[in-house]
Design an enzyme around this catalytic site. Structure first.
Site, PDB file in Angstrom:
ATOM      1  N   LYS A 170     -26.876  -2.808  44.559  1.00 51.46           N
ATOM      2  CA  LYS A 170     -27.094  -3.058  43.199  1.00 51.46           C
ATOM      3  C   LYS A 170     -27.209  -4.535  42.883  1.00 51.46           C
ATOM      4  CE  LYS A 170     -23.861   1.044  42.794  1.00 51.46           C
ATOM      5  NZ  LYS A 170     -22.545   1.694  42.672  1.00 51.46           N
ATOM      6  N   GLU A 200     -32.656   3.971  36.834  1.00 47.78           N
ATOM      7  CA  GLU A 200     -31.397   3.538  36.110  1.00 47.78           C
ATOM      8  C   GLU A 200     -30.127   3.959  36.534  1.00 47.78           C
ATOM      9  OE1 GLU A 200     -29.599   1.794  34.034  1.00 47.78           O
ATOM     10  OE2 GLU A 200     -31.268   1.653  32.504  1.00 47.78           O
TER      11      GLU A 200
HETATM   12  N1  LIG Z   1     -19.191   4.934  45.229  1.00 49.34           N
HETATM   13  C1  LIG Z   1     -19.751   4.389  44.151  1.00 49.34           C
HETATM   14  C2  LIG Z   1     -20.490   5.644  43.403  1.00 49.34           C
HETATM   15  C3  LIG Z   1     -21.467   4.980  42.207  1.00 49.34           C
HETATM   16  O1  LIG Z   1     -22.482   4.400  42.756  1.00 49.34           O
HETATM   17  C4  LIG Z   1     -18.781   3.785  43.345  1.00 49.34           C
HETATM   18  O2  LIG Z   1     -17.387   3.958  43.596  1.00 49.34           O
HETATM   19  O3  LIG Z   1     -19.183   3.160  42.391  1.00 49.34           O
HETATM   20 NA    NA Z   2     -27.314   2.713  35.108  1.00 50.07          NA
END
Ligand SMILES: N[C@@H](CCO)C(=O)O
Ligand code: NA
Ligand SMILES: NC(=O)c1ccc[n+]([C@@H]2O[C@H](COP(=O)([O-])OP(=O)(O)OC[C@H]3O[C@@H](n4cnc5c(N)ncnc54)[C@H](O)[C@@H]3O)[C@@H](O)[C@H]2O)c1
Length: 440
Positions: free
Chosen positions: A206, A130
């Site tokens: 992601k 998650e």
């Molecule tokens: N470097 C990432 C950290 C979180 O995954 C961001 O700025 O969202």
């Molecule tokens: Na999450």
């Protein structure tokens, strides 16, 4: 009263997130035991250097540099080292030894998720992640569990805090990209080397995870079209603003059916700067916050909002996964990772469709609009909005004519061909912006 079982928890990595996870495990032990049905005993923390300074005060006897031994003697393993190796091998060892694993390592999942998911299935353990997408925001479990009786059709996510902060600064203060990035670094949002943030790679990792869970198909990083925000200029932001849009770096996963154009059905997974109407719910996501907007056949539109980064918020997601995995160990039964029930092919960016915003600097002559609209029609790209602004000097002489066009959904290939043809017109001084649009 029956005796409460104790489960050994091995923590790999004690950085921003790991240190907060260790703190909560120690401070909140009773509450976590009540929720999971077992005492979660932190059996050790694998670190690189036993003597490093840490933000959180933790018992020194927990630290070890022998991650392998720690993993082999654990019921639950939390991987927060990041990177590919040794994280990958340690996770595989843990699962082969029957431990459930919790990780926040989106880079590893995007690169080699299928190997890990298969190993979890084989070993009958749970692999949870998650924290890997949108930090604290509960988004993967809602997609996997709460929406498992529905069909997701589209996911639009602001899943990188650094780039959202930069674009928001450019939009709200008129800052240039480089200045906004320097501010993000000063405030500690951006990585020391912010390439993965600003080039979109972090959001692409992601996006692959979101698409895989949403469409029950394993998508890898190479299936994701990726364009970062380094080419977004202050002029693009100003033009978008003037036209009632805001620019966001979106991770998009959507089902597209090209049957009527002789193509098939597939999923377009992409990350790119995108214009959104200012009234769209995602347009209100400011600063370093994240949000994921989901469209599902029966649920309709849903939005999940919160902190996508930071040690403590991310630790919240890790602990949620840990309690859920512990409960499964206590109750028994197979682990649940992801469901891969079908195969929907990933579409190339050329087969993806979206609306576009095109800014043109044109000659102010009779017949210019007709020549431009003719080219759009020739390529089958339909215009939704077209606006001309004439800029005059103090003596009312025409200095320039600006044309702003928003198209209906068109394929990337048709749009690219249209723009190329327009560039060849002698009445065009320059194509000032070509940006994709969602939410119109
Ligand atoms: N470097 C990432 C950290 C979180 O995954 C961001 O700025 O969202
Ligand atoms: Na999450
Ligand atoms: N920081 C966030 O906001 C955030 C958000 C979501 C997901 N994540 C993910 O969580 C993970 C951890 O992120 P972080 O911000 O805590 O990183 P970090 O760099 O602060 O911490 C990682 C720690 O692991 C240690 N480490 C690396 N290799 C090791 C090894 N071989 N043995 C022992 N220790 C080792 C490092 O020394 C460091 O202390 C990453 O996968 C990251 O992508 C982080």
């Amino acid at each position: 009263m029956s005796e409460v079982r104790t489960l050994k928890v091995a923590l790999l990595g004690c950085g921003n997130v790991g240190a907060q996870v260790a703190r909560i495990l120690l401070d909140d032990a009773d509450a976590l035991a009540a929720r999971s049905g077992a005492r979660l005993e932190l059996s050790g923390i694998a670190v690189r250097n036993l003597d490093s300074e840490r933000d959180v005060e933790l018992p020194r006897e927990l630290f070890t540099t022998d991650a392998d031994t720690l993993v082999k003697d654990a019921d639950l393993v939390i991987e927060l080292m990041g990177g590919i190796e040794p994280a990958r091998s340690l996770i595989l060892t843990a699962m082969q030894n029957g431990a459930c694993v919790v990780t926040g390592n989106k880079a590893l999942l995007a690169q080699d998720g299928p190997t890990l998911y298969e190993e979890a299935d084989k070993a009958g353990v749970q692999l949870s992640y998650e924290a890997a997408v949108a930090g604290a925001i509960p988004i993967l479990r809602p997609i996997r569990d709460s929406l498992s009786g529905d069909r997701i059709t589209r996911v639009l996510g602001i899943v990188n805090g650094t780039t959202n902060f930069i674009l928001d600064q450019m939009d709200s203060t008129g800052a240039q990209f480089a200045d906004a990035l320097a501010e993000a670094q000063r405030l500690g949002y951006a990585e020391a080397d912010p390439t993965a943030d600003v080039e979109g790679y972090d959001a692409a990792a992601k996006a692959a995870i979101l698409a895989s869970l949403s469409f029950h198909t394993r998508f890898a990083l190479e299936d994701v079209y990726c364009e970062g925000i380094t080419k977004v200029s202050a002029a693009d932001i100003a033009a978008a603003k003037e036209a009632g849009f805001v620019i966001k770096l979106l991770a998009i996963a959507e089902k597209i059916n090209n049957a009527k154009d002789g193509g098939g059905e597939g999923v377009s997974v992409r990350v790119h700067p995108t214009l959104l109407p200012r009234e769209h719910p995602l347009a209100a996501v400011r600063g370093a916050f994240n949000a994921v907007f989901i469209e599902a056949e029966n649920a309709g539109e849903l939005m999940f909002y919160g902190q996508g980064a930071g040690g403590t918020p991310t630790a919240s997601a890790v602990l949620g996964d840990l309690v859920s995995a512990a409960r499964r160990v206590v109750l028994g039964g197979p682990g649940r990772t992801e469901t891969t029930t079908g195969y929907v092919p990933a579409l190339s960016i050329n087969a993806s469709t979206t609306s576009y915003y095109i800014g043109l600097d044109v000659a102010d002559q009779a017949g210019v609009l007709a020549r431009i609209t003719h080219i759009f029609a020739e390529h089958g790209v339909s215009i939704e909005i077209m606006r001309q602004t004439i800029h005059r000097d103090a003596a009312s002489r025409v200095e320039s004519a600006e044309l702003k066009i928003v198209t209906h959904r068109a394929s990337e290939a048709a749009l690219a061909a249209t723009v190329e043809a327009i560039k060849g017109l002698d009445v065009i001084n320059s194509v000032t912006s070509v940006l994709r649009v969602e939410g119109v």
